[in-house]
Design a protein around this motif. Structure first.
Motif, PDB file in Angstrom:
ATOM      1  N   THR A  94       1.213  -0.957   0.732  1.00 20.90           N
ATOM      2  CA  THR A  94      -0.108  -0.077   0.348  1.00 20.90           C
ATOM      3  C   THR A  94       0.347   1.184  -0.240  1.00 20.90           C
ATOM      4  O   THR A  94       0.445   1.936   0.149  1.00 20.90           O
ATOM      5  CB  THR A  94      -1.291   0.249   1.172  1.00 20.90           C
ATOM      6  N   GLY A  95       1.909   1.302   0.250  1.00 21.04           N
ATOM      7  CA  GLY A  95       3.212   2.376   0.587  1.00 21.04           C
ATOM      8  C   GLY A  95       2.990   3.063   2.086  1.00 21.04           C
ATOM      9  O   GLY A  95       3.613   3.915   1.845  1.00 21.04           O
ATOM     10  N   TYR A  96       2.373   2.284   2.782  1.00 21.85           N
ATOM     11  CA  TYR A  96       1.718   2.218   4.108  1.00 21.85           C
ATOM     12  C   TYR A  96       2.359   1.396   5.128  1.00 21.85           C
ATOM     13  O   TYR A  96       1.583   0.331   4.733  1.00 21.85           O
ATOM     14  CB  TYR A  96       0.253   3.221   4.162  1.00 21.85           C
ATOM     15  N   GLN A  97       2.702   1.670   6.248  1.00 21.51           N
ATOM     16  CA  GLN A  97       2.562   1.258   7.158  1.00 21.51           C
ATOM     17  C   GLN A  97       1.213   0.363   8.241  1.00 21.51           C
ATOM     18  O   GLN A  97       0.214   1.365   8.502  1.00 21.51           O
ATOM     19  CB  GLN A  97       3.493   1.559   8.827  1.00 21.51           C
ATOM     20  N   ILE A  98       0.204  -0.716   8.340  1.00 20.82           N
ATOM     21  CA  ILE A  98      -0.618  -1.537   8.549  1.00 20.82           C
ATOM     22  C   ILE A  98      -0.085  -1.990  10.226  1.00 20.82           C
ATOM     23  O   ILE A  98       0.360  -2.511  10.634  1.00 20.82           O
ATOM     24  CB  ILE A  98      -1.143  -2.864   7.656  1.00 20.82           C
TER      25      ILE A  98
ATOM     26  N   ALA B 209       4.674  -3.701   7.800  1.00 21.00           N
ATOM     27  CA  ALA B 209       5.286  -2.487   7.167  1.00 21.00           C
ATOM     28  C   ALA B 209       5.064  -2.201   5.521  1.00 21.00           C
ATOM     29  O   ALA B 209       4.873  -3.752   5.483  1.00 21.00           O
ATOM     30  CB  ALA B 209       6.812  -2.500   7.598  1.00 21.00           C
ATOM     31  N   ASN B 210       5.395  -1.374   4.605  1.00 16.05           N
ATOM     32  CA  ASN B 210       5.608  -1.500   3.272  1.00 16.05           C
ATOM     33  C   ASN B 210       6.422  -2.586   2.812  1.00 16.05           C
ATOM     34  O   ASN B 210       7.029  -2.540   2.857  1.00 16.05           O
ATOM     35  CB  ASN B 210       5.373   0.142   3.100  1.00 16.05           C
ATOM     36  N   GLY B 211       5.452  -3.265   1.978  1.00 23.17           N
ATOM     37  CA  GLY B 211       6.766  -4.247   0.869  1.00 23.17           C
ATOM     38  C   GLY B 211       6.833  -5.947   1.826  1.00 23.17           C
ATOM     39  O   GLY B 211       7.194  -6.441   1.497  1.00 23.17           O
ATOM     40  N   ALA B 212       6.495  -5.611   3.229  1.00 30.02           N
ATOM     41  CA  ALA B 212       6.199  -6.896   4.092  1.00 30.02           C
ATOM     42  C   ALA B 212       5.544  -7.634   3.855  1.00 30.02           C
ATOM     43  O   ALA B 212       3.888  -7.546   3.699  1.00 30.02           O
ATOM     44  CB  ALA B 212       6.122  -6.261   5.431  1.00 30.02           C
ATOM     45  N   LYS B 213       5.285  -9.027   4.270  1.00 33.53           N
ATOM     46  CA  LYS B 213       4.138  -9.793   4.483  1.00 33.53           C
ATOM     47  C   LYS B 213       4.361 -10.420   5.498  1.00 33.53           C
ATOM     48  O   LYS B 213       5.288 -10.459   6.844  1.00 33.53           O
ATOM     49  CB  LYS B 213       4.366 -10.808   3.239  1.00 33.53           C
TER      50      LYS B 213
ATOM     51  N   LYS C 255      -6.343  -1.422   9.971  1.00 32.57           N
ATOM     52  CA  LYS C 255      -6.234  -0.169  10.297  1.00 32.57           C
ATOM     53  C   LYS C 255      -4.871   0.643   9.637  1.00 32.57           C
ATOM     54  O   LYS C 255      -3.935  -0.551  10.905  1.00 32.57           O
ATOM     55  CB  LYS C 255      -5.995   0.124  11.641  1.00 32.57           C
ATOM     56  N   PHE C 256      -4.288   1.465   9.593  1.00 27.11           N
ATOM     57  CA  PHE C 256      -3.032   1.910   9.204  1.00 27.11           C
ATOM     58  C   PHE C 256      -2.416   3.221  10.587  1.00 27.11           C
ATOM     59  O   PHE C 256      -2.685   3.288  11.319  1.00 27.11           O
ATOM     60  CB  PHE C 256      -2.651   2.892   7.237  1.00 27.11           C
ATOM     61  N   SER C 257      -0.993   3.180  10.464  1.00 28.79           N
ATOM     62  CA  SER C 257      -0.772   3.828  11.362  1.00 28.79           C
ATOM     63  C   SER C 257      -1.183   5.368  11.162  1.00 28.79           C
ATOM     64  O   SER C 257      -1.146   5.797  12.724  1.00 28.79           O
ATOM     65  CB  SER C 257       1.239   4.242  11.119  1.00 28.79           C
ATOM     66  N   ASP C 258      -1.585   6.329  10.605  1.00 31.92           N
ATOM     67  CA  ASP C 258      -2.609   7.242  10.321  1.00 31.92           C
ATOM     68  C   ASP C 258      -3.297   7.251  11.293  1.00 31.92           C
ATOM     69  O   ASP C 258      -4.625   8.097  10.894  1.00 31.92           O
ATOM     70  CB  ASP C 258      -2.346   8.231   9.109  1.00 31.92           C
ATOM     71  N   GLY C 259      -4.378   5.878  11.737  1.00 28.97           N
ATOM     72  CA  GLY C 259      -5.869   5.712  11.901  1.00 28.97           C
ATOM     73  C   GLY C 259      -7.236   5.732  10.858  1.00 28.97           C
ATOM     74  O   GLY C 259      -8.353   4.901  11.788  1.00 28.97           O
ATOM     75  N   SER C 260      -6.639   5.603   9.578  1.00 28.09           N
ATOM     76  CA  SER C 260      -7.513   4.960   8.318  1.00 28.09           C
ATOM     77  C   SER C 260      -7.518   3.726   8.666  1.00 28.09           C
ATOM     78  O   SER C 260      -5.950   2.945   8.663  1.00 28.09           O
ATOM     79  CB  SER C 260      -7.033   5.850   7.150  1.00 28.09           C
TER      80      SER C 260
ATOM     81  N   THR D 282      -3.081  -9.737  -1.233  1.00 29.68           N
ATOM     82  CA  THR D 282      -1.511  -8.477  -1.787  1.00 29.68           C
ATOM     83  C   THR D 282      -2.882  -7.428  -1.574  1.00 29.68           C
ATOM     84  O   THR D 282      -3.741  -6.956  -2.665  1.00 29.68           O
ATOM     85  CB  THR D 282      -1.016  -8.705  -2.796  1.00 29.68           C
ATOM     86  N   LEU D 283      -2.379  -6.287  -0.748  1.00 31.63           N
ATOM     87  CA  LEU D 283      -2.804  -5.082  -0.084  1.00 31.63           C
ATOM     88  C   LEU D 283      -2.831  -4.068  -1.061  1.00 31.63           C
ATOM     89  O   LEU D 283      -0.817  -4.160  -1.350  1.00 31.63           O
ATOM     90  CB  LEU D 283      -3.303  -4.987   0.937  1.00 31.63           C
TER      91      LEU D 283
END
Length: 120
Positions: free
Chosen positions: A32-36, A60-64, A83-88, A105-106
């Motif tokens: 996604t380009g963002y941390q989950i 992390a982005n790129g992790a599985k 839920k992403f690190s920014d709360g979304s 794959t998200l």
């Protein structure tokens, strides 16, 4: 980051082993380009999402992450929420057939603001 829209994209490339194993274990890939920070799975009939399957970790982005189910689990259809690190957050109402899916794959498209899930 904006609140994500929902899109379910299925690219089903089923292996013969997945079809016969009846195994709901799968690998979740974050592109996604963002941390989950949190991941939840629940059957469509569940009244709540239950516990965050990431525990104390993050994706992390790129992790599985390999998601494992108890051997006694029989349900194949599962919904997913993250839920992403920014709360979304994003919830997929359309269940994934985890007896057939091995990888989810998200992805996030910045130009459209849509988060999608591809399966194989």
């Amino acid at each position: 980051m904006k609140k994500f829209g929902l899109v379910f994209t299925a690219v089903l490339a089923m292996s013969p082993l997945a079809a016969w194993a009846g195994d709901q274990d799968f690998t979740l890939v974050n592109k996604t380009g963002y941390q989950i920070d949190e991941v939840y799975v629940a059957t469509p009939s569940s009244k709540s999402w239950g516990k965050d399957i990431m525990g104390d970790g993050v994706l992390a982005n790129g992790a599985k992450k390999n998601v494992k189910f108890k051997n006694s689990t029989t349900a194949c259809n599962w919904q997913l929420a993250v839920k992403f690190s920014d709360g979304s957050d994003v919830e997929w109402d359309e269940p994934f057939d985890l007896c057939e899916v091995e990888v989810i794959t998200l992805k996030y498209n910045k130009s459209t603001g849509i988060t999608s899930a591809e399966t194989k």
